[in-house]
Design a protein around this motif. Structure first.
Motif, short mmCIF file in Angstrom:
data_model
loop_
_atom_site.label_atom_id
_atom_site.label_comp_id
_atom_site.label_asym_id
_atom_site.label_seq_id
_atom_site.Cartn_x
_atom_site.Cartn_y
_atom_site.Cartn_z
N HIS A 172 0.62 -1.02 -0.05
CA HIS A 172 -0.33 0.13 0.15
C HIS A 172 0.67 1.75 -0.24
O HIS A 172 0.30 2.54 0.48
N VAL A 173 2.46 1.52 -0.49
CA VAL A 173 2.79 2.51 -0.89
C VAL A 173 2.46 2.74 -1.98
O VAL A 173 2.25 2.50 -2.68
N GLY A 174 2.60 5.06 -1.13
CA GLY A 174 1.73 5.95 -2.60
C GLY A 174 0.47 6.30 -2.83
O GLY A 174 0.36 6.61 -1.09
N VAL A 175 0.33 7.16 -3.05
CA VAL A 175 -1.24 7.34 -2.87
C VAL A 175 -2.26 7.11 -2.91
O VAL A 175 -2.16 6.53 -4.46
N HIS A 176 -2.99 7.28 -2.70
CA HIS A 176 -4.45 5.68 -2.90
C HIS A 176 -5.95 6.40 -3.27
O HIS A 176 -5.82 7.12 -1.40
N ARG A 177 -6.82 5.72 -3.41
CA ARG A 177 -8.02 6.54 -3.91
C ARG A 177 -8.82 6.05 -2.08
O ARG A 177 -8.97 4.79 -2.45
N GLN A 178 -9.39 6.49 -1.33
CA GLN A 178 -10.12 5.92 -0.88
C GLN A 178 -11.56 5.87 -0.98
O GLN A 178 -11.74 6.75 -2.23
N ARG A 179 -12.62 4.33 -0.21
CA ARG A 179 -13.60 4.92 -1.12
C ARG A 179 -14.40 6.53 -0.39
O ARG A 179 -16.31 6.60 -1.17
N ASP A 180 -14.55 6.88 0.37
CA ASP A 180 -14.97 8.27 1.17
C ASP A 180 -14.29 8.87 0.14
O ASP A 180 -14.70 10.57 0.87
N GLY A 181 -13.56 8.92 -0.89
CA GLY A 181 -12.42 10.36 -1.70
C GLY A 181 -11.95 11.01 -0.93
O GLY A 181 -11.26 11.39 -1.99
N ARG A 182 -11.91 10.69 -0.03
CA ARG A 182 -9.78 10.96 0.13
C ARG A 182 -8.77 10.14 0.05
O ARG A 182 -9.27 8.91 -1.21
N PHE A 183 -8.03 10.28 0.43
CA PHE A 183 -6.39 9.97 -0.09
C PHE A 183 -6.55 8.88 1.38
O PHE A 183 -5.94 9.12 2.44
N TYR A 184 -5.23 7.88 1.00
CA TYR A 184 -4.14 7.35 1.93
C TYR A 184 -2.79 7.32 0.85
O TYR A 184 -2.70 7.20 -0.12
N VAL A 185 -2.16 7.52 1.64
CA VAL A 185 -0.72 8.07 1.77
C VAL A 185 0.10 6.66 2.54
O VAL A 185 0.55 6.89 3.48
N GLY A 186 0.37 5.59 1.88
CA GLY A 186 1.77 4.67 1.84
C GLY A 186 3.34 5.80 1.93
O GLY A 186 3.46 5.70 0.88
N PHE A 187 3.74 5.11 2.94
CA PHE A 187 5.15 5.42 3.16
C PHE A 187 6.71 4.23 3.34
O PHE A 187 6.37 3.77 4.17
N ALA A 188 8.08 5.04 2.69
CA ALA A 188 8.56 3.15 3.09
C ALA A 188 10.31 3.90 4.01
O ALA A 188 10.84 5.27 3.26
N PRO A 189 10.34 3.31 4.79
CA PRO A 189 10.87 3.95 5.73
C PRO A 189 12.36 3.09 5.21
O PRO A 189 11.93 2.13 4.45
N ARG A 190 13.69 3.41 6.33
CA ARG A 190 14.93 2.02 5.71
C ARG A 190 14.55 0.92 6.56
O ARG A 190 14.61 1.46 7.07
N VAL A 191 13.92 -0.46 6.08
CA VAL A 191 14.01 -1.86 5.84
C VAL A 191 13.63 -1.07 7.73
O VAL A 191 13.72 -2.03 9.17
N GLY A 192 12.52 -1.07 7.62
CA GLY A 192 11.86 -0.51 9.00
C GLY A 192 12.45 0.00 10.08
O GLY A 192 11.66 0.46 11.17
N ARG A 193 13.13 1.04 9.73
CA ARG A 193 14.23 1.67 10.85
C ARG A 193 13.32 2.80 11.34
O ARG A 193 13.91 3.81 10.13
N VAL A 194 13.49 3.25 12.18
CA VAL A 194 13.14 4.64 12.69
C VAL A 194 13.58 5.49 13.62
O VAL A 194 14.66 4.73 14.26
N ASP A 195 13.12 6.16 14.40
CA ASP A 195 13.60 6.63 15.83
C ASP A 195 12.52 7.71 16.76
O ASP A 195 11.23 7.89 15.78
N GLY A 196 12.65 7.47 18.07
CA GLY A 196 11.60 8.43 18.30
C GLY A 196 11.70 9.41 18.19
O GLY A 196 10.00 10.10 17.48
N ALA A 197 11.79 10.54 17.48
CA ALA A 197 11.97 11.82 17.04
C ALA A 197 11.49 11.93 15.82
O ALA A 197 10.38 12.90 15.46
#
Length: 566
Positions: free
Chosen positions: A346-371
């Motif tokens: 689900h990465v990318g920009v996709h239309r929802q059934r209500d006309g709004r959108f969801y936006v999926g994004f990719a960190p590097r190998v799941g690693r992020v940080d608290g900030a």
């Protein structure tokens, strides 16, 4: 359904006197005596009970006061594993005693059923990370978030903050029903067959944290999704409910059991049964009840449901489920249709059934940080409705974005190095925790995966095909190496000079979804960590050169010569 216990075995099956052979330790056939240390520890005290000792004793007296059976066993029932002591190389992983590997800090797994988060919840996790976990945070391939460097003294306060916003670590680890995977776009996707959210909620409310299923032979993994993308890796879960349309009864779920990877991988099997939404919790309880009562408890290596399913077969398993646990027959049903695309994240920009959108994004190998987590929460709050999701591919999604706000959100995410339009390498590379924190690991994974992404983007900028590269620090397959296009199992190998160095055994052509299969192992094919970018570049370029039409990598790898894969 009453829980079977050593003192009260499953009433549906008469007890048989155990003979000289102790069998597999199945409660339902009368093998009640604990046959290994793990089973004895669970008999001595239910893992859920350790919370009281953590709050009233260990958090006050410190790490050295923790009972060994709690430390390396029962504390998992509350999402706590000791992490690896720094400086211990992979060659000592299988040699040292547990107390020699243990650091005096913990990994803490935050349970996120269905991958559902609010901005407030994500902000709290980010704050906990910064205050108590040295800023660490990893998004897992089971929709959870893991923190490291946790002190036992801080655990009660962390629990309080999580529970104040509706989160917990209850049964996030241990021989329990683990987090329930769910479609990250449940209830909003335009193409959804059925929304399984209510079933996830009911299972969680009725069974998670209760003693009915808190003593299982080993862990129990659940997936529920009504997405036609088959977006929860249903093939490798102990139980999965997969959205289908029944020709007579309408939308419901196809029932799968017995999937799992690790050192003895097996794909789940269909029971050819259709389950309506409101019956999912009951059927789930029946299947996990079979596991509790008939599951093999003698050997930990055979204590997963997949071994029982393999021995019984789907027909007998369904018969026992219907006859002893549900007391009724299930409706026969159709299999799920195969998804038309390989990416299921689900990465990318996709239309929802209500006309709004969801936006999926990719960190590097799941690693992020608290900030970063707190900044994601701020962005989601400013651009959406306050709802986010994690995925089983170590990705995240912001829901409910108005079309006019998409560009601003994407710009904010990209500024955090969170790609909405990632390269195939950023999108498809997954890594487990690795030797940095994991006591089972032999090699490093997270940083190596991140470096590999950079190298491949630089070396093959024109590569545009879906590709999955899964990196695991040991044979246990937390990063699903057997079902990746390129699966890398960490081990020590010899370099050209004869030195023992970190490296990987290579699996090629694994897949889920379109044509589920385990990757091919070419005889003797191992690469050192230093050689890894060169090897992957070489194989992908050969795929580009030899590919026929729109052939997928997995299909090519299955037919390619060993020379082409070397």
């Amino acid at each position: 359904m009453a829980a079977a216990t050593p003192d009260n075995p499953a009433p549906a099956t008469p007890r048989r006197k155990a003979g000289r052979h102790r069998g597999e330790g199945q409660w339902a056939v009368g093998h009640m005596t604990p046959l290994n240390a793990n089973e004895q520890a669970k008999r001595d005290d239910d893992g859920l009970n350790v919370r009281t000792r953590i709050e009233n004793i260990y958090a006050h007296r410190g790490f050295d006061s923790i009972d060994g059976a709690d430390l390396r066993g029962r504390m998992r029932w509350w999402g706590l594993y000791t992490q690896r002591k720094p400086g211990i190389d992979g060659g000592k992983t299988a040699i040292l005693e547990p107390e020699e590997l243990d650091d005096k800090f913990f990994m803490l797994r935050v349970r996120i059923d269905g991958g559902r988060l609010t901005t407030e919840q994500l902000r709290v996790i980010g704050e906990i990370s910064q205050e108590f976990a040295r800023g660490t945070a990893d998004i897992t391939d089971r929709q959870n978030i893991q923190l490291h460097w946790i002190r036992i003294e801080d655990v009660p306060e962390i629990w309080r903050r999580l529970e104040d916003v509706g989160l917990s670590t209850t049964e996030a680890c241990g021989d329990t029903p683990r987090v329930i995977l769910g479609s990250p776009v449940a209830g909003i996707a335009e193409d959804e067959i059925i929304d399984g959210t209510s079933a996830i909620d009911e299972i969680h409310a009725r069974f998670i944290g209760t003693k009915e299923f808190s003593n299982l032979p080993r862990k129990f993994k659940t997936a529920i999704s009504g997405s036609p993308l088959l977006d929860v890796a249903h093939e490798i879960n102990d139980i999965a409910f997969v959205g289908v349309n029944h020709p007579e009864h309408g939308p419901g779920f196809d029932l799968w059991v017995g999937g799992g990877l690790s050192t003895n991988p097996k794909l789940g099997v269909r029971l050819n049964a259709w389950v309506p939404l409101d019956e999912v919790p009951e059927v789930w309880a029946g299947v996990i009840g079979i596991f509790r009562d008939y599951g093999y408890r003698r050997l930990r290596t055979r204590a997963r449901l997949k071994f029982l399913v393999a021995d019984w077969g789907p027909e007998k398993f369904r018969q026992v489920l219907e006859g002893e646990y549900l007391k009724r027959e299930l409706v026969d049903g159709p299999p799920p249709e195969q998804p038309m695309q390989q990416w299921r994240d689900h990465v990318g920009v996709h239309r929802q059934r209500d006309g709004r959108f969801y936006v999926g994004f990719a960190p590097r190998v799941g690693r992020v940080d608290g900030a970063t987590l707190t900044k994601i929460a701020e962005l989601a709050g400013a651009h959406g409705s306050g709802r986010l999701r994690t995925t089983v591919e170590q990705k995240m999604i912001v829901l409910d974005v108005e079309e006019s706000r998409i560009d601003s959100l994407v710009e904010g995410l990209e500024a955090l190095d969170l790609r909405v339009t990632p390269s195939p390498f950023r999108r498809g590379t997954m890594a487990c925790t690795g030797i940095e924190f994991c006591k089972l690991a032999i090699v490093e994974t997270k940083e190596r995966g991140s470096t590999l992404i950079d190298e491949l983007e630089r070396r093959i900028p024109d590569f545009d095909q879906p590709i999955t590269i899964n990196i695991n620090g040991c044979p246990n397959a937390c990063a699903r190496i057997q079902v990746a296009d390129i699966g890398l199992k960490g081990q020590l190998v010899l370099d050209d000079a004869g030195n023992q160095v970190e490296g990987y055994q290579v699996h090629l052509g694994g897949a889920l979804g379109l044509e589920p299969a385990f990757g091919r192992k070419v005889r003797g094919l191992k690469v050192t960590a230093a050689e890894l970018p060169d090897y992957v570049e070489r194989v992908l370029k050969r795929f580009q050169a030899e590919r026929e039409g729109d052939e997928r990598f997995a299909t090519w790898a299955a037919r390619a010569s060993e020379e082409a894969l070397a």
